[in-house]
Scaffold this active site. Structure first.
Site, PDB file in Angstrom:
ATOM      1  N   ILE A   1       9.218  73.012  60.790  1.00 30.99           N
ATOM      2  CA  ILE A   1       7.814  72.729  60.603  1.00 30.99           C
ATOM      3  C   ILE A   1       7.696  72.292  59.005  1.00 30.99           C
ATOM      4  O   ILE A   1       8.149  72.717  58.312  1.00 30.99           O
ATOM      5  CB  ILE A   1       7.161  74.131  61.147  1.00 30.99           C
ATOM      6  CG1 ILE A   1       5.541  73.892  61.021  1.00 30.99           C
ATOM      7  CG2 ILE A   1       7.589  75.295  60.281  1.00 30.99           C
ATOM      8  CD1 ILE A   1       4.756  75.147  61.485  1.00 30.99           C
ATOM      9  N   CYS A   2       6.480  71.707  59.032  1.00 31.54           N
ATOM     10  CA  CYS A   2       5.771  71.364  57.472  1.00 31.54           C
ATOM     11  C   CYS A   2       6.804  70.175  56.848  1.00 31.54           C
ATOM     12  O   CYS A   2       7.146  69.237  57.525  1.00 31.54           O
ATOM     13  CB  CYS A   2       5.724  72.734  56.777  1.00 31.54           C
ATOM     14  SG  CYS A   2       4.783  72.428  55.445  1.00 31.54           S
ATOM     15  N   ALA A   3       7.455  70.882  55.643  1.00 37.54           N
ATOM     16  CA  ALA A   3       8.224  69.890  55.107  1.00 37.54           C
ATOM     17  C   ALA A   3       9.874  69.905  55.573  1.00 37.54           C
ATOM     18  O   ALA A   3      10.677  69.122  55.307  1.00 37.54           O
ATOM     19  CB  ALA A   3       8.440  70.225  53.589  1.00 37.54           C
TER      20      ALA A   3
END
Length: 208
Positions: free
Chosen positions: A128-130
């Site tokens: 998730i995210c980066a």
């Protein structure tokens, strides 16, 4: 006397193995969430919460130690450290985002080895995210639909950037960021235990 580090790690590994293989005579689905200093708190703990509500076995793995500090300054005591982790009876691995947490995960030989083994064995890999950038750098998202935090799209080598906030393609679940951490966790539940279980958990937490 104080046990040696190797002895303590061995004891933890035995508990880890016994906990994840047989409970009440049946196999328990087991998920490992890797935490490194600078991780995004909600992206790690919201999925842990969703998984435990679904009665899925989940353990947090601290990179470099047992106590890991999130990007917001909150310290979390992990279930085991990376020294005690073994890739055995693993049904999914989870990589939270955050900075510098994502970079610290990517630098970890333990995390890299876990990703490699998961990919080889068609084990669910969730980021998730980066953190999807770690998978992109390894070429694992080639020809996959994936999503990440805005600005990291160029790191998802060969992927089709999704318009969804959470997307599952094959053995990979990726998500955009902290705001969809609950949905991210519920998608992991869905893939491991089915849509009905995910829907039941969603209902119990009053999530629309």
């Amino acid at each position: 006397s104080t046990p040696s580090n190797s002895s303590a790690a061995s004891d933890v590994y035995k508990r880890q193995t016994l906990a994840c293989i047989w409970i009440n005579g049946g196999y328990i689905t087991m998920v490992y969430v890797f935490l490194a200093d600078g991780f995004e708190l909600i992206e790690a703990l919201a999925p842990v919460d969703m998984l435990r509500r679904a009665k899925i076995g989940v353990m947090t793995v601290g990179i470099g130690g047992s106590v890991i500090t999130a990007s917001c300054g909150v310290s979390v005591t992990c279930d085991i450290s990376d020294k005690a982790f073994r890739f055995k009876n693993v049904d999914a691995i989870v990589l939270p985002g955050g900075m510098p947490g994502t970079k610290n995960l990517e630098k970890s030989p333990v995390v890299q080895d876990a990703i490699d083994k998961a990919a080889e064995r068609n084990t669910l890999i969730c980021a998730i995210c980066a953190a999807p950038s770690i998978l992109g750098h390894k070429g694992l998202l080639n020809e996959k639909e994936a999503i990440c935090f805005p600005g990291f799209e160029q790191e998802l080598t060969g992927a089709t950037i999704s318009k969804k906030h959470v997307v599952c393609d094959g053995d990979f679940i990726t998500a955009k960021g902290a705001g969809v951490a609950v949905d991210f966790g519920l998608e992991i539940v869905c893939q491991l235990e089915g849509r009905e279980m995910a829907a039941n958990v969603r209902k119990t937490i009053q999530c629309p």
